[in-house]
Design a protein around this motif. Structure first.
Motif, mmCIF file in Angstrom:
data_model
loop_
_atom_site.group_PDB
_atom_site.id
_atom_site.type_symbol
_atom_site.label_atom_id
_atom_site.label_comp_id
_atom_site.label_asym_id
_atom_site.label_seq_id
_atom_site.Cartn_x
_atom_site.Cartn_y
_atom_site.Cartn_z
ATOM 1 N N UNK A 22 0.817 -1.210 0.000
ATOM 2 C CA UNK A 22 0.000 0.000 0.000
ATOM 3 C C UNK A 22 0.852 1.263 0.000
ATOM 4 N N UNK A 23 1.983 1.229 0.702
ATOM 5 C CA UNK A 23 2.812 2.424 0.865
ATOM 6 C C UNK A 23 3.898 2.567 -0.185
ATOM 7 N N UNK A 24 4.299 1.474 -0.811
ATOM 8 C CA UNK A 24 5.454 1.495 -1.700
ATOM 9 C C UNK A 24 5.401 2.545 -2.813
ATOM 10 N N UNK A 196 4.516 11.309 9.416
ATOM 11 C CA UNK A 196 3.131 11.129 9.004
ATOM 12 C C UNK A 196 2.550 9.853 9.603
ATOM 13 N N UNK A 197 1.218 9.760 9.654
ATOM 14 C CA UNK A 197 0.611 8.480 10.047
ATOM 15 C C UNK A 197 1.042 7.398 9.067
ATOM 16 N N UNK A 198 1.486 6.277 9.565
ATOM 17 C CA UNK A 198 1.971 5.215 8.692
ATOM 18 C C UNK A 198 0.816 4.552 7.948
ATOM 19 N N UNK A 199 1.159 3.910 6.847
ATOM 20 C CA UNK A 199 0.188 3.136 6.085
ATOM 21 C C UNK A 199 0.188 1.709 6.607
ATOM 22 N N UNK A 200 -0.976 1.175 6.946
ATOM 23 C CA UNK A 200 -1.052 -0.192 7.450
ATOM 24 C C UNK A 200 -0.699 -0.283 8.921
#
Length: 235
Positions: A22-24, A196-200
């Motif tokens: 999701x973040x990549x 930032x708020x992390x993804x996952x």
């Protein structure tokens, strides 16, 4: 995204990765021009490795689970004079590494760290902050370094890092790097970076249990006896 002026030398950015599909795209889009992204896949099951490769990253596989195992596999696979480390969860922007590298090239520091500054409420959970604060105080007592964070955004010269002989392969790896750098007489700098708020979901600090397991790993590192500076280490 704003254009980034990068130092005219090769730089490898090590990105430990466990199920971060999701973040990549966000992270890899922000690797500074001319730098190489080394995505170290630590056993992902969500297609992270294939996605990273399709987005132009070099993928390194590390089957031994552990944050330190992934980071060190990336360090061993790197070839650039300067290497950087960054989480792969979109909590930190790799473009923030550019001034870190410039500081190394100017001879002002030997290890440059990012001090995380949350951009919004909830970006950095209370239990994770508490653990980080406790470790920062213990680090100051152990080394004299007046750091506020042991965050994952950092830059140093590859050969100097290898000379530190890092052995931790779990959560203590980032701290061991700082402790051994201090023991070797490195100049360590710290600069604010947006967090930032992390993804996952976090694999380490997403829960109190995970946080205190990390604290236990790091406490073991702090108990190490200071070793003499190794040949090739920065002065």
């Amino acid at each position: 995204m704003k254009a980034v002026t990068t130092p005219p030398i090769p730089v490898d950015v090590i990105l430990p990765c466990l199920d971060e599909a999701e973040a990549l795209p966000w992270v890899l889009e922000r690797i500074p021009p001319g730098w190489r992204a080394l995505v170290v896949d630590n056993g992902s099951t969500d297609g992270s490795a294939d996605l990273a490769r399709s987005l132009g990253a070099t993928v390194v596989r590390e089957p031994v689970r552990g944050f330190g195992a992934a980071c060190h596999a990336g360090l061993l696979a790197s070839t650039a004079d300067i290497v950087c480390f960054c989480d792969c969860d979109a909590s930190l922007d790799p473009t923030r590494l550019v001034p870190f590298v410039s500081e190394l090239l100017a001879g002002e520091s030997d290890l440059v760290l990012g001090r995380r500054r949350p951009t919004r409420r909830g970006a950095w959970p209370l239990h994770a902050r508490a653990g980080n604060l406790a470790l920062s105080r213990l680090l100051r007592r152990r080394t004299g370094l007046r750091l506020h964070d042991l965050g994952p955004l950092r830059a140093a010269r590859r050969t100097d890092l290898l000379a530190l002989g890092l052995t931790d392969r779990r959560s203590g790896y980032p701290l061991q790097m700082v402790v051994r750098a201090a023991d070797a007489g490195w100049r360590v700098a710290e600069h604010d970076v947006p967090y930032r708020p992390r993804s996952g979901a976090s694999k380490v600090t997403g829960t109190w249990r995970g946080t205190w397991q990390a604290v236990r790993d790091m406490s073991r590192v702090l108990a190490e006896t200071a070793a003499p500076a190794r040949e090739g280490a920065a002065r």
